[in-house]
Each structure stands twice: as structure tokens, then as C-alpha cells.
Design a protein around this motif. Sequence first.
Motif, PDB file in Angstrom:
ATOM      1  N   ASP A  70       0.811  -1.224   0.000  1.00 49.22           N
ATOM      2  CA  ASP A  70       0.000   0.000   0.000  1.00 49.22           C
ATOM      3  C   ASP A  70       0.840   1.268   0.000  1.00 49.22           C
ATOM      4  O   ASP A  70       0.500   2.261   0.650  1.00 49.22           O
ATOM      5  N   GLY A  71       1.950   1.239  -0.704  1.00 49.05           N
ATOM      6  CA  GLY A  71       2.800   2.420  -0.822  1.00 49.05           C
ATOM      7  C   GLY A  71       3.815   2.585   0.293  1.00 49.05           C
ATOM      8  O   GLY A  71       4.531   3.578   0.325  1.00 49.05           O
ATOM      9  N   HIS A  72       3.891   1.623   1.209  1.00 49.29           N
ATOM     10  CA  HIS A  72       4.784   1.747   2.361  1.00 49.29           C
ATOM     11  C   HIS A  72       6.113   1.016   2.205  1.00 49.29           C
ATOM     12  O   HIS A  72       6.953   1.078   3.107  1.00 49.29           O
ATOM     13  N   ALA A  73       6.315   0.338   1.088  1.00 47.94           N
ATOM     14  CA  ALA A  73       7.580  -0.363   0.842  1.00 47.94           C
ATOM     15  C   ALA A  73       8.044  -0.012  -0.567  1.00 47.94           C
ATOM     16  O   ALA A  73       7.312  -0.198  -1.538  1.00 47.94           O
ATOM     17  N   LEU A  74       9.245   0.527  -0.653  1.00 46.86           N
ATOM     18  CA  LEU A  74       9.803   0.948  -1.937  1.00 46.86           C
ATOM     19  C   LEU A  74      11.126   0.249  -2.191  1.00 46.86           C
ATOM     20  O   LEU A  74      11.868  -0.041  -1.254  1.00 46.86           O
ATOM     21  N   VAL A  75      11.424   0.043  -3.455  1.00 50.52           N
ATOM     22  CA  VAL A  75      12.783  -0.268  -3.883  1.00 50.52           C
ATOM     23  C   VAL A  75      13.180   0.902  -4.767  1.00 50.52           C
ATOM     24  O   VAL A  75      12.413   1.325  -5.647  1.00 50.52           O
ATOM     25  N   ALA A  76      14.355   1.456  -4.494  1.00 43.46           N
ATOM     26  CA  ALA A  76      14.780   2.653  -5.213  1.00 43.46           C
ATOM     27  C   ALA A  76      16.277   2.619  -5.489  1.00 43.46           C
ATOM     28  O   ALA A  76      17.036   1.985  -4.758  1.00 43.46           O
ATOM     29  N   ARG A  77      16.642   3.313  -6.528  1.00 44.85           N
ATOM     30  CA  ARG A  77      18.062   3.598  -6.739  1.00 44.85           C
ATOM     31  C   ARG A  77      18.322   4.888  -5.972  1.00 44.85           C
ATOM     32  O   ARG A  77      17.753   5.927  -6.291  1.00 44.85           O
ATOM     33  N   PHE A  78      19.147   4.788  -4.945  1.00 41.47           N
ATOM     34  CA  PHE A  78      19.474   5.947  -4.113  1.00 41.47           C
ATOM     35  C   PHE A  78      20.909   6.334  -4.416  1.00 41.47           C
ATOM     36  O   PHE A  78      21.784   5.485  -4.495  1.00 41.47           O
ATOM     37  N   ARG A  79      21.105   7.622  -4.594  1.00 40.43           N
ATOM     38  CA  ARG A  79      22.479   8.088  -4.823  1.00 40.43           C
ATOM     39  C   ARG A  79      22.746   9.320  -3.977  1.00 40.43           C
ATOM     40  O   ARG A  79      21.834  10.082  -3.656  1.00 40.43           O
ATOM     41  N   ASN A  80      24.001   9.454  -3.589  1.00 42.04           N
ATOM     42  CA  ASN A  80      24.448  10.683  -2.943  1.00 42.04           C
ATOM     43  C   ASN A  80      25.914  10.908  -3.300  1.00 42.04           C
ATOM     44  O   ASN A  80      26.555  10.052  -3.917  1.00 42.04           O
ATOM     45  N   ASP A  81      26.424  12.071  -2.932  1.00 42.87           N
ATOM     46  CA  ASP A  81      27.796  12.426  -3.303  1.00 42.87           C
ATOM     47  C   ASP A  81      28.837  11.625  -2.537  1.00 42.87           C
ATOM     48  O   ASP A  81      29.993  11.588  -2.939  1.00 42.87           O
ATOM     49  N   THR A  82      28.437  10.971  -1.441  1.00 43.32           N
ATOM     50  CA  THR A  82      29.388  10.193  -0.638  1.00 43.32           C
ATOM     51  C   THR A  82      29.559   8.787  -1.182  1.00 43.32           C
ATOM     52  O   THR A  82      30.675   8.315  -1.360  1.00 43.32           O
ATOM     53  N   TRP A  83      28.458   8.100  -1.444  1.00 44.95           N
ATOM     54  CA  TRP A  83      28.506   6.675  -1.780  1.00 44.95           C
ATOM     55  C   TRP A  83      28.230   6.366  -3.244  1.00 44.95           C
ATOM     56  O   TRP A  83      28.343   5.210  -3.653  1.00 44.95           O
ATOM     57  N   GLY A  84      27.792   7.339  -4.026  1.00 44.28           N
ATOM     58  CA  GLY A  84      27.396   7.046  -5.394  1.00 44.28           C
ATOM     59  C   GLY A  84      25.999   6.476  -5.403  1.00 44.28           C
ATOM     60  O   GLY A  84      25.166   6.840  -4.584  1.00 44.28           O
ATOM     61  N   TRP A  90      13.239   0.611   1.134  1.00 48.10           N
ATOM     62  CA  TRP A  90      12.719   1.561   2.119  1.00 48.10           C
ATOM     63  C   TRP A  90      11.378   1.031   2.601  1.00 48.10           C
ATOM     64  O   TRP A  90      10.558   0.611   1.799  1.00 48.10           O
ATOM     65  N   ARG A  91      11.173   1.056   3.905  1.00 46.32           N
ATOM     66  CA  ARG A  91       9.882   0.658   4.470  1.00 46.32           C
ATOM     67  C   ARG A  91       9.449   1.752   5.433  1.00 46.32           C
ATOM     68  O   ARG A  91      10.245   2.212   6.253  1.00 46.32           O
ATOM     69  N   PHE A  92       8.199   2.164   5.318  1.00 49.56           N
ATOM     70  CA  PHE A  92       7.680   3.283   6.099  1.00 49.56           C
ATOM     71  C   PHE A  92       6.528   2.831   6.977  1.00 49.56           C
ATOM     72  O   PHE A  92       5.682   2.056   6.545  1.00 49.56           O
ATOM     73  N   VAL A  93       6.513   3.346   8.204  1.00 49.31           N
ATOM     74  CA  VAL A  93       5.369   3.178   9.096  1.00 49.31           C
ATOM     75  C   VAL A  93       4.743   4.563   9.221  1.00 49.31           C
ATOM     76  O   VAL A  93       5.405   5.516   9.634  1.00 49.31           O
ATOM     77  N   VAL A  94       3.476   4.643   8.819  1.00 53.37           N
ATOM     78  CA  VAL A  94       2.767   5.921   8.786  1.00 53.37           C
ATOM     79  C   VAL A  94       1.624   5.883   9.786  1.00 53.37           C
ATOM     80  O   VAL A  94       0.889   4.900   9.867  1.00 53.37           O
ATOM     81  N   GLU A  95       1.511   6.949  10.542  1.00 53.49           N
ATOM     82  CA  GLU A  95       0.441   7.076  11.531  1.00 53.49           C
ATOM     83  C   GLU A  95      -0.075   8.509  11.480  1.00 53.49           C
ATOM     84  O   GLU A  95       0.717   9.458  11.531  1.00 53.49           O
ATOM     85  N   ASN A  96      -1.387   8.670  11.352  1.00 54.61           N
ATOM     86  CA  ASN A  96      -2.011   9.997  11.301  1.00 54.61           C
ATOM     87  C   ASN A  96      -1.378  10.894  10.240  1.00 54.61           C
ATOM     88  O   ASN A  96      -1.152  12.085  10.472  1.00 54.61           O
ATOM     89  N   GLY A  97      -1.041  10.303   9.090  1.00 53.08           N
ATOM     90  CA  GLY A  97      -0.528  11.087   7.974  1.00 53.08           C
ATOM     91  C   GLY A  97       0.936  11.483   8.070  1.00 53.08           C
ATOM     92  O   GLY A  97       1.410  12.261   7.231  1.00 53.08           O
ATOM     93  N   LYS A  98       1.646  10.978   9.067  1.00 59.53           N
ATOM     94  CA  LYS A  98       3.068  11.303   9.239  1.00 59.53           C
ATOM     95  C   LYS A  98       3.869  10.008   9.346  1.00 59.53           C
ATOM     96  O   LYS A  98       3.377   8.996   9.851  1.00 59.53           O
ATOM     97  N   ILE A  99       5.106  10.062   8.936  1.00 62.37           N
ATOM     98  CA  ILE A  99       5.989   8.892   9.048  1.00 62.37           C
ATOM     99  C   ILE A  99       6.530   8.846  10.464  1.00 62.37           C
ATOM    100  O   ILE A  99       7.156   9.800  10.946  1.00 62.37           O
ATOM    101  N   ILE A 100       6.261   7.726  11.157  1.00 60.80           N
ATOM    102  CA  ILE A 100       6.773   7.566  12.519  1.00 60.80           C
ATOM    103  C   ILE A 100       8.064   6.752  12.535  1.00 60.80           C
ATOM    104  O   ILE A 100       8.830   6.819  13.482  1.00 60.80           O
ATOM    105  N   ARG A 101       8.310   5.980  11.457  1.00 59.80           N
ATOM    106  CA  ARG A 101       9.540   5.209  11.355  1.00 59.80           C
ATOM    107  C   ARG A 101       9.789   4.867   9.890  1.00 59.80           C
ATOM    108  O   ARG A 101       8.859   4.597   9.138  1.00 59.80           O
ATOM    109  N   PHE A 102      11.079   4.919   9.520  1.00 59.25           N
ATOM    110  CA  PHE A 102      11.450   4.365   8.233  1.00 59.25           C
ATOM    111  C   PHE A 102      12.691   3.511   8.408  1.00 59.25           C
ATOM    112  O   PHE A 102      13.512   3.745   9.294  1.00 59.25           O
TER     113      PHE A 102
END
Length: 107
Positions: A70-84, A90-102
Motif C-alpha cells: 500500500d505504498g509503504h515499501a519501496l525499492v529505489a536507486r538511491f544516490r548521494n555524493d558520498t557513496w554514489g 525503504w519501508r515506512f510506518v505511517v500514523e495519522n498522515g506522518k511517518i513515525i519510522r522508516f
Amino acid sequence: MTIPVDKLSDPAVRAFVSALNANDQAAFQAALAPGATMSDDGSDRDLAEWTEKEIFASRGHMEIESVKEDGHALVARFRNDTWGEMRTRWRFVVENGKIIRFETGQA
């Protein structure tokens, strides 16, 4: 094929990814509930310290490959200047419209 961020079904997850990709710390914080927590590769981390290092100071960016749970688990290509670029989950726990844990880690 990547999934456009605006097609993510959960509004909190969509706000999180949009803010991350825009390097917008205020919008990123607004997507999180007070006291939100996170883990990286199975180890709990200090959320403020981790996000500063891995996202904001190093210009993190996500390209979504797949969405489940239901949109709470993603697979993504993540990049940043440190690691490439790396394939991440990514897994998200959402409560009352806000992310309480990822949880993230290599996919």
C-alpha cells in the motif's frame, strides 16, 4: 523504468521522497512525526545525524523502481555524493498522515 514520485499512493511517503529529492529539509521534517525513528541496514540510527550526512549534506536522491504494501515499501536507486548509487529498500510506518519510522538498507 522508474515510478514518478507524484504517483506514490501514500501522501506521507510521497512528501518524504519529494522533500528528499528537492533537498528540502523543512519539508522533509514536516513529513515526519515528532520523535520519528529510523534504521539503516538493520541498525537503529540517530535520525537527524543520519539524514544530514546521508541525504542533505551529500545531496541524496531517490529514483523509485517498485512500490508494495500500500505504498509503504519501496525499492529505489538511491544516490548521494558520498557513496554514489546503490539499489536500496525503504519501508515506512505511517500514523495519522506522518511517518513515525522508516527503515532503509541495500536491496
